[in-house]
Motif scaffolding. Structure first.
Motif, PDB file in Angstrom:
ATOM      1  N   ASP B   5       0.821  -1.217   0.000  1.00 58.67           N
ATOM      2  CA  ASP B   5       0.000   0.000   0.000  1.00 58.67           C
ATOM      3  C   ASP B   5       0.853   1.263   0.000  1.00 58.67           C
ATOM      4  OD1 ASP B   5      -0.935   0.488   3.491  1.00 58.67           O
ATOM      5  OD2 ASP B   5       0.852  -0.407   2.625  1.00 58.67           O
ATOM      6  N   SER B   6       2.143   1.137   0.225  1.00 67.83           N
ATOM      7  CA  SER B   6       3.007   2.313   0.229  1.00 67.83           C
ATOM      8  C   SER B   6       3.679   2.479  -1.131  1.00 67.83           C
ATOM      9  CB  SER B   6       4.064   2.158   1.318  1.00 67.83           C
ATOM     10  OG  SER B   6       5.111   3.067   1.095  1.00 67.83           O
ATOM     11  N   PRO B   7       3.372   3.584  -1.833  1.00 59.82           N
ATOM     12  CA  PRO B   7       4.003   3.798  -3.145  1.00 59.82           C
ATOM     13  C   PRO B   7       5.524   3.891  -3.024  1.00 59.82           C
ATOM     14  CG  PRO B   7       2.393   5.536  -2.666  1.00 59.82           C
ATOM     15  CD  PRO B   7       2.449   4.661  -1.459  1.00 59.82           C
ATOM     16  N   VAL B   8       5.982   4.358  -1.850  1.00 55.51           N
ATOM     17  CA  VAL B   8       7.430   4.462  -1.636  1.00 55.51           C
ATOM     18  C   VAL B   8       8.065   3.070  -1.660  1.00 55.51           C
ATOM     19  CG1 VAL B   8       9.198   5.078   0.041  1.00 55.51           C
ATOM     20  CG2 VAL B   8       7.287   6.588  -0.326  1.00 55.51           C
ATOM     21  N   THR B   9       7.430   2.117  -0.982  1.00 55.89           N
ATOM     22  CA  THR B   9       7.980   0.752  -0.970  1.00 55.89           C
ATOM     23  C   THR B   9       7.991   0.152  -2.363  1.00 55.89           C
ATOM     24  OG1 THR B   9       7.165   0.422   1.259  1.00 55.89           O
ATOM     25  CG2 THR B   9       7.776  -1.539   0.049  1.00 55.89           C
ATOM     26  N   LYS B  11       8.265   1.720  -5.078  1.00 57.82           N
ATOM     27  CA  LYS B  11       9.346   2.388  -5.820  1.00 57.82           C
ATOM     28  C   LYS B  11      10.691   1.787  -5.422  1.00 57.82           C
ATOM     29  CE  LYS B  11      10.049   7.135  -7.485  1.00 57.82           C
ATOM     30  NZ  LYS B  11       9.698   8.546  -7.338  1.00 57.82           N
ATOM     31  N   MET B  12      10.842   1.528  -4.117  1.00 60.63           N
ATOM     32  CA  MET B  12      12.096   0.958  -3.628  1.00 60.63           C
ATOM     33  C   MET B  12      12.321  -0.438  -4.190  1.00 60.63           C
ATOM     34  SD  MET B  12      12.005   2.206   0.318  1.00 60.63           S
ATOM     35  CE  MET B  12      13.277   1.101   0.858  1.00 60.63           C
ATOM     36  N   LYS B  99      10.659  -5.715   6.784  1.00 62.21           N
ATOM     37  CA  LYS B  99      11.119  -4.389   6.361  1.00 62.21           C
ATOM     38  C   LYS B  99      11.871  -3.790   7.534  1.00 62.21           C
ATOM     39  CE  LYS B  99       6.992  -3.196   3.710  1.00 62.21           C
ATOM     40  NZ  LYS B  99       5.900  -2.191   3.668  1.00 62.21           N
ATOM     41  N   PRO B 100      12.932  -3.037   7.312  1.00 60.90           N
ATOM     42  CA  PRO B 100      13.445  -2.698   5.998  1.00 60.90           C
ATOM     43  C   PRO B 100      14.176  -3.863   5.368  1.00 60.90           C
ATOM     44  CG  PRO B 100      14.876  -1.763   7.677  1.00 60.90           C
ATOM     45  CD  PRO B 100      13.739  -2.424   8.391  1.00 60.90           C
TER      46      PRO B 100
END
Lengths: 153, 117, 159
Positions: B5-9, B11-12, B99-100
């Motif tokens: 649900d996290s766009p940042v994740t 992207k990572m 995570k991380p």
């Protein structure tokens, strides 16, 4: 977010403020936003976990906050938002969350509530969820107030 | 397929995996969208976050496993407590990553899972 | 439980997450009793928790630090901490730090069953947090990207 899950929160707020003697409060609007961007100086955040997960932020100008705190303290005028009025406002948020929770339990949804945190400041930008935020506007004799609901369900 | 649900994740994950030659064939931000996209995407491996809105990762993994019992799924989560890991294992998840995640770690797990055949 | 018990898992989680996710070394200060509230440095990530512990975690930093941290995660440059991706990066870090901290606590104390709320991020000038009736401890931590304050405010006594 299904409307039937929002109504318990709307009704929760109206029921609680009414029980505290603030009977003029009515809902004036409903809108969706990606973030909470507020000029309101007083914001109270309560988190939810469980079958309903998310954050609710009650947001209001300082004047409304003082008026509501005053109404909760038997009409004693509130000059400054210090410890006691702040505690009263947090208690309000708690009661609304609790009231909404019982209504949602009636719909078969159970959740737990965090203690409230009151955030005061000017020109705040808040991301309160990674899903959209529903902004519900209310107004009454004490002034305008917003309930921002961001729930993942 | 990258589900988080996290766009940042997401992207990572892209940043870590694309240079290694992996192709992210599909992305989803919640379990329901993941299940809907699944058959079209036909991924070799799915990385699936546990805590997501609408339908969480464990539920989505169970649904996808029903459609295809041999689908390889790696669960990803910041919450790695024993109850969650145990439930994931009982669903037949291929692996669990907390995570991380370090790029080497997730790449290693994906390669291992693919090699298992 | 001793009053600093609550904050220790979060101190450890911040140190390990910052190192693993961002390659940033964090040096830790001593826990300080914060009283009812504190002023933010300008960018605050907030995560609530319920279950065996009830309360809230704050990861607070100056906007410049938030921009640097987001830049490390996405590889991009931002001119303001109010940029959507900076907010999202803040939220993600808050999520991972708390996830790690709470996992360790849940595993160490079976039956506590602590659960987290989604993270929220507040950005602004001169804003402060007030937690009613919660025991609140802060630790100031230093990093190459700037200062970090972590605060854990927990309701004592209830289970």
């Amino acid at each position: 977010m299904d409307v039937k899950y929002i109504n318990p929160f709307i009704q929760g707020l109206l029921d609680v403020v009414s029980m505290l003697g603030m009977t003029s409060m009515t809902r004036t609007g409903l809108a969706k936003k990606a973030y909470l961007q507020t000029e309101n100086e007083v914001n109270i955040i309560i988190g939810l976990t469980g079958e309903v997960k998310g954050n609710i932020v009650f947001s209001m100008p300082e004047a409304t906050a003082k008026n509501i705190a005053s109404a909760m303290m038997a009409g004693v005028p509130v000059e400054k938002l210090d410890l006691i009025p702040k505690s009263a406002l947090c208690e309000l948020a708690n009661m609304i969350a609790g009231n909404s929770a019982s209504k949602l339990e009636g719909l078969g949804l159970r959740f737990n509530v965090t203690p409230p945190t009151l955030i005061t400041g000017k020109n705040l930008l808040a991301l309160i969820s990674q899903v959209e935020t529903l902004v519900i506007n209310f107004t009454g004799d004490q002034g305008p107030l917003e309930m921002n609901v961001a729930l993942e369900m | 397929m990258a589900v988080d649900d996290s766009p940042v994740t997401r992207k990572m994950l892209k940043k870590a995996l694309e240079p290694e030659g992996f192709v992210i064939v599909a992305e989803a931000g919640n379990g329901r969208d993941a299940v809907a996209a699944y058959s079209q995407a036909n991924p070799d491996v799915i990385t699936m976050d546990v805590t997501m809105p609408i339908m969480d990762g464990l539920e989505a993994a169970a649904a996808i496993k029903k459609l295809n019992p041999s689908q390889k799924i790696i669960m990803l989560s910041a919450m790695g407590d024993k109850d969650i890991v145990a439930e994931a294992q009982s669903l037949g998840i291929s692996d669990f990553c907390t995570k991380p995640f370090k790029p080497d770690e997730i790449i290693g797990k994906i390669l291992k899972v693919l090699a298992e055949g | 439980m001793s009053s600093t018990t609550y904050i220790v898992p979060f101190i450890k989680a911040v140190a390990s997450v910052f190192k693993d996710m961002l390659g940033i070394v964090v040096t830790r200060g001593e826990p300080v009793d914060e009283g009812e509230g504190f002023e933010s440095q300008g960018f605050a990530v907030i995560v609530g928790f319920t279950g065996g512990w009830r309360g809230r975690f704050f990861l607070d930093m100056p906007p410049a630090t938030a921009i640097k941290v987001a830049g490390i995660l996405t590889g991009e440059e931002y001119d303001s901490a109010t940029h959507e991706e900076v907010l999202l990066c803040g939220a993600e870090i808050g999520n991972v730090v708390c996830g790690n901290a709470i996992t360790a606590v849940n595993d160490a104390y079976p039956g506590l069953g602590i659960r987290l709320t989604p993270p929220s991020v507040f950005v602004g000038e001169g804003f402060s947090m007030f937690n009613v009736r919660l025991s609140s401890y802060s630790v100031m931590m230093q990093t190459d990207a700037g200062p970090l304050k972590i605060n854990v405010a927990v309701e004592e006594g209830k289970r």
